[in-house]
Design a protein around this motif. Structure first.
Motif, PDB file in Angstrom:
ATOM      1  N   ASP A  47       0.868  -1.074  -0.066  1.00  0.00           N
ATOM      2  CA  ASP A  47      -0.116   0.191  -0.047  1.00  0.00           C
ATOM      3  C   ASP A  47       0.934   1.205  -0.098  1.00  0.00           C
ATOM      4  O   ASP A  47       0.596   2.262  -0.733  1.00  0.00           O
ATOM      5  N   LEU A  48       1.861   1.260   0.840  1.00  0.00           N
ATOM      6  CA  LEU A  48       2.897   2.303   0.756  1.00  0.00           C
ATOM      7  C   LEU A  48       3.583   2.697  -0.554  1.00  0.00           C
ATOM      8  O   LEU A  48       3.880   3.590  -0.966  1.00  0.00           O
ATOM      9  N   MET A  49       3.908   1.679  -1.218  1.00  0.00           N
ATOM     10  CA  MET A  49       4.647   1.781  -2.346  1.00  0.00           C
ATOM     11  C   MET A  49       3.827   2.283  -3.531  1.00  0.00           C
ATOM     12  O   MET A  49       4.164   3.068  -4.464  1.00  0.00           O
ATOM     13  N   ARG A  50       2.240   1.988  -3.471  1.00  0.00           N
ATOM     14  CA  ARG A  50       1.299   2.169  -4.413  1.00  0.00           C
ATOM     15  C   ARG A  50       0.858   3.574  -4.114  1.00  0.00           C
ATOM     16  O   ARG A  50       0.471   4.010  -5.185  1.00  0.00           O
ATOM     17  N   THR A  51       0.990   4.100  -3.093  1.00  0.00           N
ATOM     18  CA  THR A  51       0.338   5.548  -2.943  1.00  0.00           C
ATOM     19  C   THR A  51       1.405   6.440  -2.587  1.00  0.00           C
ATOM     20  O   THR A  51       0.917   7.741  -2.938  1.00  0.00           O
ATOM     21  N   LEU A  52       2.582   6.402  -2.232  1.00  0.00           N
ATOM     22  CA  LEU A  52       3.589   7.331  -1.923  1.00  0.00           C
ATOM     23  C   LEU A  52       4.378   7.479  -3.042  1.00  0.00           C
ATOM     24  O   LEU A  52       4.621   6.571  -4.028  1.00  0.00           O
ATOM     25  N   GLN A  53       4.880   8.951  -3.078  1.00  0.00           N
ATOM     26  CA  GLN A  53       5.955   9.176  -4.369  1.00  0.00           C
ATOM     27  C   GLN A  53       7.179   9.058  -3.654  1.00  0.00           C
ATOM     28  O   GLN A  53       7.407   8.980  -2.512  1.00  0.00           O
ATOM     29  N   PRO A  54       8.273   8.968  -4.798  1.00  0.00           N
ATOM     30  CA  PRO A  54       9.548   8.569  -4.045  1.00  0.00           C
ATOM     31  C   PRO A  54      10.159   9.634  -3.148  1.00  0.00           C
ATOM     32  O   PRO A  54      10.895   9.224  -2.346  1.00  0.00           O
ATOM     33  N   GLY A  55       9.678  10.876  -3.246  1.00  0.00           N
ATOM     34  CA  GLY A  55      10.119  12.068  -2.399  1.00  0.00           C
ATOM     35  C   GLY A  55      11.745  12.476  -2.616  1.00  0.00           C
ATOM     36  O   GLY A  55      12.327  11.882  -3.580  1.00  0.00           O
ATOM     37  N   ALA A  56      12.311  12.723  -1.499  1.00  0.00           N
ATOM     38  CA  ALA A  56      13.760  13.157  -1.631  1.00  0.00           C
ATOM     39  C   ALA A  56      14.395  11.834  -1.408  1.00  0.00           C
ATOM     40  O   ALA A  56      14.239  11.048  -1.034  1.00  0.00           O
ATOM     41  N   LEU A  57      15.697  12.053  -2.324  1.00  0.00           N
ATOM     42  CA  LEU A  57      16.644  10.890  -2.134  1.00  0.00           C
ATOM     43  C   LEU A  57      17.930  10.936  -1.371  1.00  0.00           C
ATOM     44  O   LEU A  57      18.220  12.071  -1.179  1.00  0.00           O
ATOM     45  N   THR A  58      18.019   9.890  -0.826  1.00  0.00           N
ATOM     46  CA  THR A  58      19.571  10.086   0.229  1.00  0.00           C
ATOM     47  C   THR A  58      20.456   8.977  -0.563  1.00  0.00           C
ATOM     48  O   THR A  58      20.315   8.002  -0.895  1.00  0.00           O
ATOM     49  N   VAL A 103      14.473 -19.904   4.642  1.00  0.00           N
ATOM     50  CA  VAL A 103      13.234 -20.771   4.943  1.00  0.00           C
ATOM     51  C   VAL A 103      12.047 -20.242   4.493  1.00  0.00           C
ATOM     52  O   VAL A 103      11.174 -21.052   4.644  1.00  0.00           O
ATOM     53  N   LEU A 104      11.805 -18.860   4.285  1.00  0.00           N
ATOM     54  CA  LEU A 104      10.391 -18.466   3.715  1.00  0.00           C
ATOM     55  C   LEU A 104      10.732 -17.004   3.126  1.00  0.00           C
ATOM     56  O   LEU A 104      11.585 -16.339   3.203  1.00  0.00           O
ATOM     57  N   GLY A 105       9.775 -16.682   2.276  1.00  0.00           N
ATOM     58  CA  GLY A 105      10.068 -15.712   1.361  1.00  0.00           C
ATOM     59  C   GLY A 105       8.618 -15.319   0.783  1.00  0.00           C
ATOM     60  O   GLY A 105       7.830 -16.014   0.397  1.00  0.00           O
ATOM     61  N   VAL A 106       8.561 -13.980   0.745  1.00  0.00           N
ATOM     62  CA  VAL A 106       7.385 -13.188   0.039  1.00  0.00           C
ATOM     63  C   VAL A 106       8.082 -12.199  -0.466  1.00  0.00           C
ATOM     64  O   VAL A 106       8.714 -11.090  -0.016  1.00  0.00           O
ATOM     65  N   ILE A 107       7.719 -11.976  -2.098  1.00  0.00           N
ATOM     66  CA  ILE A 107       8.077 -11.068  -3.016  1.00  0.00           C
ATOM     67  C   ILE A 107       6.880 -10.330  -3.838  1.00  0.00           C
ATOM     68  O   ILE A 107       5.944 -11.265  -4.101  1.00  0.00           O
ATOM     69  N   ASP A 108       6.587  -9.206  -3.542  1.00  0.00           N
ATOM     70  CA  ASP A 108       5.450  -8.474  -3.923  1.00  0.00           C
ATOM     71  C   ASP A 108       5.871  -7.291  -5.154  1.00  0.00           C
ATOM     72  O   ASP A 108       6.939  -6.522  -4.830  1.00  0.00           O
ATOM     73  N   LEU A 109       5.266  -7.555  -6.369  1.00  0.00           N
ATOM     74  CA  LEU A 109       5.620  -6.603  -7.288  1.00  0.00           C
ATOM     75  C   LEU A 109       4.418  -5.810  -7.561  1.00  0.00           C
ATOM     76  O   LEU A 109       3.233  -6.147  -8.078  1.00  0.00           O
ATOM     77  N   PRO A 110       4.092  -4.751  -6.836  1.00  0.00           N
ATOM     78  CA  PRO A 110       3.111  -3.819  -6.615  1.00  0.00           C
ATOM     79  C   PRO A 110       2.487  -3.434  -8.207  1.00  0.00           C
ATOM     80  O   PRO A 110       1.442  -3.131  -8.148  1.00  0.00           O
ATOM     81  N   PHE A 111       3.448  -2.934  -8.982  1.00  0.00           N
ATOM     82  CA  PHE A 111       2.937  -2.489 -10.235  1.00  0.00           C
ATOM     83  C   PHE A 111       2.804  -3.332 -11.333  1.00  0.00           C
ATOM     84  O   PHE A 111       2.404  -3.220 -12.458  1.00  0.00           O
ATOM     85  N   LEU A 112       2.697  -4.800 -11.089  1.00  0.00           N
ATOM     86  CA  LEU A 112       2.920  -5.718 -12.009  1.00  0.00           C
ATOM     87  C   LEU A 112       1.526  -6.728 -11.489  1.00  0.00           C
ATOM     88  O   LEU A 112       1.282  -7.543 -11.945  1.00  0.00           O
ATOM     89  N   GLY A 113       1.029  -6.518 -10.161  1.00  0.00           N
ATOM     90  CA  GLY A 113       0.024  -7.275  -9.728  1.00  0.00           C
ATOM     91  C   GLY A 113       0.343  -8.656  -9.434  1.00  0.00           C
ATOM     92  O   GLY A 113      -0.667  -9.565  -9.602  1.00  0.00           O
TER      93      GLY A 113
END
Length: 268
Positions: free
Chosen positions: A20-31, A110-120
């Motif tokens: 939800d954060l990746m889908r709704t927030l803009q990148p903003g300032a870069l560090t 031993v466990l993994g979840v990978i989400d691609l928010p812009f590819l569904g």
């Protein structure tokens, strides 16, 4: 023997927050962390949210994140998070970016979840339970010949010793151009390992290993039937120096090609 699938619901909850954060927030300032290596405000926001959520729900499990480092007891079970894998892609508006949350037991994925928010698409696996994309079982490629293989490679190096490191990467790339069907550079290790698991690529070569980049993808790829090893062919762990994967029939050919690329040519 621990059934690591018991931790999947909690991992999915945490990745829901990140999605939800990746889908709704803009990148903003870069560090800027290093030469051409940066984090966005979203990287930090996701890591804070996931870290806080997991600490509240599973306080006995340690945490390792790309942006804020380690916390808690990391001696046995440890979460490993890359909040935005493929930050450069993300800040340029490319959909090739991912959230990668893995669980380490000792030195093993031993466990993994990978989400691609812009590819569904969301991938998940727990050791001993198979690999899934959007809850459907997936399997790695059965390609046997390099000429039929699509091989993904990790990003070229930036920062300290980039010249030396890229000499090795370019040597491997040159060998790949001679032997494989196609070469791809997606800019996200999580995507590469997930697509290895799904058979969208046949092999993956990355000459480094950072747990937040690889833990989730390694277990997903293995549960789909792929092999993931270090550069010397030994099983991959969090202590590996490289991350090399492929279907069991193609991986020996890939390792031979890498060794040929990195072996100095003796003068006549």
């Amino acid at each position: 023997m621990t059934d690591y699938a018991q931790f999947l619901p909690l991992a999915q909850e945490a990745v829901d927050l990140a999605h939800d954060l990746m889908r709704t927030l803009q990148p903003g300032a870069l560090t800027f962390k290093n030469d051409r290596d940066m984090a966005s405000e979203v990287d930090y926001a996701i890591e804070r949210a996931v870290r806080e959520h997991l600490a509240a729900k599973a306080p006995d499990i340690g945490f390792l994140g790309e942006e804020y480092g380690s916390s808690g007891d990391t001696s046995t079970l440890t979460w490993a998070l890359d909040p935005v894998d493929g930050t450069v892609n993300f800040i340029h508006g490319s959909p090739l970016c991912a959230i990668s949350l893995g669980l380490i037991h000792g030195t093993d994925a031993v466990l993994g979840v990978i989400d691609l928010p812009f590819l569904g698409t969301r991938y998940h696996a727990a050791k001993g339970h198979g690999a899934h994309a959007n809850n459907r079982r997936i399997h790695a490629s059965r390609v046997t010949d390099l000429k039929d293989a699509v091989v993904a490679i990790g990003d070229y190096a930036v920062g300290t010793e980039a010249g030396r490191k890229n000499t090795e990467r370019l040597a491997i790339t040159e060998q790949l151009t001679r032997h494989v069907q196609r070469i791809r550079m997606h800019g996200s290790a999580a995507i590469d390992l997930a697509w290895l698991a799904q058979g969208r690529i046949d092999a993956f070569i990355m000459l480094n290993n950072k747990p937040w980049d690889t833990v989730a993808g390694v277990v997903i790829a293995r549960e789909a039937g792929a092999l993931v090893v270090d550069i010397d062919g030994t099983p991959h762990s969090v202590n590996a120096v490289a991350t090399i994967g492929g279907g069991e029939l193609i991986l020996p050919h890939v390792l031979t090609l890498i060794q040929r690329s990195l072996t100095p040519v003796k003068p006549a």
